[in-house]
Design an enzyme around this catalytic site. Structure first.
Site, short mmCIF file in Angstrom:
data_model
loop_
_atom_site.label_atom_id
_atom_site.label_comp_id
_atom_site.label_asym_id
_atom_site.label_seq_id
_atom_site.Cartn_x
_atom_site.Cartn_y
_atom_site.Cartn_z
N ARG A 96 0.82 -1.21 0.00
CA ARG A 96 0.00 0.00 0.00
C ARG A 96 0.86 1.27 0.00
O ARG A 96 0.43 2.32 -0.46
CB ARG A 96 -0.89 -0.05 1.25
CG ARG A 96 -1.92 1.02 1.34
CD ARG A 96 -2.84 0.79 2.50
NE ARG A 96 -3.65 1.98 2.68
CZ ARG A 96 -3.24 3.05 3.34
NH1 ARG A 96 -2.07 3.07 3.92
NH2 ARG A 96 -4.02 4.12 3.43
N ASP A 103 -3.55 9.12 6.78
CA ASP A 103 -3.80 7.87 7.50
C ASP A 103 -3.71 8.04 9.01
O ASP A 103 -2.89 8.83 9.49
CB ASP A 103 -2.70 6.83 7.18
CG ASP A 103 -2.99 6.07 5.91
OD1 ASP A 103 -4.11 6.15 5.41
OD2 ASP A 103 -2.05 5.41 5.43
#
Ligand code: ADE
Length: 233
Positions: free
Chosen positions: A162, A177
């Site tokens: 990712r 995030d």
């Protein structure tokens, strides 16, 4: 530098392959952003029973993965790389004895190595000589003991893939995030504005970006203090 290939050494290669075939990680493979190779350790056993493990010298519970079988499986990937690049690929053993996986470590794997070998332990562990000869670092995904390294391998590679540039379309979703700046993410909402009597916080509808940013920062800090005070230490 960014990561291009991960080779998994495992007794259950199919489970890793299918676990990583969906969603963003599946797409990253289709688009050639990451290449995965799945090696079955059992293919390197030396006898007709396809033995990969043996009893522990000096006594002890369970069985260990054999150093010679593991070495040959590892070398099938490492030797060609060594020949071309002059360096052996960075090798990670998944083990409850390893350093804890963090977002920071994952970023390091995604950006400091072009190729990784991930070895999944099984049974009571692996012969120490394989670790001494081939393993650069041991990684644990948490303070608990799994039956084998396969789930840990899927967790580690999902987190790392990712973070390869271009895998997540919008880089902002990475910089926003949870944990990215040591804080949890602020709560998020989509339509409708009202659901079961609960409304979206007014500030998010205001169009005032500075006010929204300030609100998100404050609430991020507050949430982290409440839910994960350990992150603020
Ligand atoms: N193998 C068994 N338990 C593990 C853990 N917690 N992390 C990584 N690999 C493991």
């Amino acid at each position: 530098m960014s990561l291009k290939k991960i080779s998994f050494l495992s007794l259950f290669p199919d489970s890793i392959q299918s676990g990583l075939s969906h969603s963003l990680v599946g797409k990253a493979q289709e688009q050639g952003k990451i290449k995965l190779a799945h090696i079955n350790i059992r293919d390197f056993s030396k006898d007709k029973h396809r033995t990969v493990d043996d009893i522990v010298y000096g006594g002890g519970a369970g069985m260990l993965l054999k150093a010679d079988v593991l070495f040959d499986a590892w070398n099938s990937i490492a030797a060609p790389v060594l020949e071309v690049t002059g360096k052996k690929p960075h090798t990670i053993l998944l083990s409850p004895q390893g350093a804890l996986l963090t977002q920071e470590r994952a970023k390091h794997f995604a950006t400091e190595h072009e190729e990784l070998i991930i070895v999944c332990g099984h049974y009571e562990g692996v012969d120490e000589r394989f670790i001494e000869l081939c393993v650069d670092e041991e990684i644990s995904i948490g303070n608990y003991v799994l039956t084998g390294g396969e789930f840990a391998a899927m967790v580690l590679s999902d987190v790392v893939i990712r973070l390869i540039p271009g895998v997540v379309g919008n880089q902002e979703s990475i910089s926003g995030d949870s944990l990215e700046n040591g804080l949890l993410k602020a709560p998020q909402y989509t339509r409708p504005r009202e659901f079961m009597g609960k409304t979206v916080p007014e500030v998010l509808l205001s169009g005032n970006h500075a006010a929204i940013e300030k609100w998100r920062k404050e609430i991020s800090f507050e949430r982290t203090r409440k839910k994960r005070p350990d992150l603020l230490k």
